[in-house]
Write an enzyme that holds these catalytic residues in place. Sequence first.
Site, short mmCIF file in Angstrom:
data_model
loop_
_atom_site.label_atom_id
_atom_site.label_comp_id
_atom_site.label_asym_id
_atom_site.label_seq_id
_atom_site.Cartn_x
_atom_site.Cartn_y
_atom_site.Cartn_z
N THR A 86 64.25 -20.68 1.23
CA THR A 86 63.38 -21.38 2.17
C THR A 86 64.19 -21.85 3.37
O THR A 86 65.42 -21.70 3.41
CB THR A 86 62.70 -22.58 1.48
OG1 THR A 86 63.71 -23.43 0.92
CG2 THR A 86 61.77 -22.11 0.37
N TYR A 87 63.51 -22.46 4.33
CA TYR A 87 64.15 -22.87 5.58
C TYR A 87 65.33 -23.80 5.30
O TYR A 87 65.23 -24.73 4.51
CB TYR A 87 63.14 -23.56 6.49
CG TYR A 87 63.64 -23.78 7.89
CD1 TYR A 87 64.12 -22.74 8.65
CD2 TYR A 87 63.61 -25.06 8.45
CE1 TYR A 87 64.58 -22.93 9.94
CE2 TYR A 87 64.05 -25.27 9.76
CZ TYR A 87 64.54 -24.21 10.49
OH TYR A 87 64.99 -24.41 11.78
N MET A 88 66.47 -23.50 5.97
CA MET A 88 67.72 -24.17 5.59
C MET A 88 68.01 -25.43 6.40
O MET A 88 69.07 -26.04 6.23
CB MET A 88 68.90 -23.19 5.72
CG MET A 88 69.21 -22.72 7.12
SD MET A 88 67.98 -21.55 7.71
CE MET A 88 68.43 -21.44 9.42
N ARG A 89 67.09 -25.84 7.25
CA ARG A 89 67.29 -27.10 7.99
C ARG A 89 66.20 -28.08 7.55
O ARG A 89 65.07 -28.01 8.00
CB ARG A 89 67.26 -26.87 9.50
CG ARG A 89 68.41 -25.98 9.97
CD ARG A 89 68.55 -25.99 11.49
NE ARG A 89 69.64 -25.11 11.90
CZ ARG A 89 70.93 -25.45 11.94
NH1 ARG A 89 71.29 -26.67 11.57
NH2 ARG A 89 71.85 -24.60 12.33
#
Length: 334
Positions: free
Chosen positions: A113-116
């Site tokens: 999933t989105y890493m930020r």
Amino acid sequence: PEKYCPITANLEGHHPPPFEAKLVKIKGKTAEVNSQEQADHVLAALKKSTFLVESVVTKEKKRNPVPPFTTSKLQQDAARRLPFTVKKTMMLAQRLYEGIELGGEEGRIGLITYMRTDSTRISDDAMQMVRSYVSDVYGEPYLPEKPVIYKSKKDAQDAHEAIRPTFVGRTPDDLKTFLSEDELKLYRLIWTRFVASQMNPAIYDQTTVEISAKDYLFRATGRVMKFDGFLKVYEESADDDVMKLHSAVNEDERTGTVIAPSNNFSVFRVQREVGRSNFGAMMVNRQASGRYALANDYNRAYGVDAAWQTTTNGKLFAFLEIPSGARASAMAGA
């Protein structure tokens, strides 16, 4: 700044292995050794003392799993365990997020999933997926009765889920032929942390032994694993070793048991200063050439210089500045 010199005794019970005990009290009061002169006085007294077991207490303790990664926690763990720079970690995470070509019908697939993100939240579907995986692969003893819900920080924006695999059934071993070595390392770190976050706690027997030597009281704490729980998948810190103290000194041995000191005492000389930096004495080893050297690479990694001193009792230690946040192991060799 405040200086202090914690003292550790290296001891042996009736059974192996040897273990370390920290000086915690002097004449019934909290031990405060604030100078090398005081440390030398304590060491001289200890070398003439008999070490006696005062108490042995064993209690069951639990160690809980940790949440799936936020961005900052991923960066920290990757730096400690792999070790990757922040830039490298985020570059690799970006690749895993954007997608890897897996061939066949799957084609290019986003693996995480989105890493930020600053959230530890996961979706309901992800929760059901990981709990089913834990139950099927590791068995019911490892699956908590209810889903484990982790709270994000109060100021978290919570715009995205925690960092997790998009499909937990796609294990690191399944992806070995599709990922580079570094991509696989990071994916494995994310995957294991996510799976472990929905497993039962590890259970230990923790033993605390108090040992007296005249006016000085030492304390040693060790633990033995009874049930590995989430640690079957993910060990939170490589620095957290299990010391099997109970095999050296156990509750079946009455208080008053004599413990043999190895005449090897460690003096940690530390200077605490708030704000700028931390100071510490680094572990030193005497090598075959007769020269002393740092036992780790902090001097190279952080560009620090060691100032060597010989104490009045013949011990040698390094006194050096370490940038804030660096982890230091401090021991003066005999």
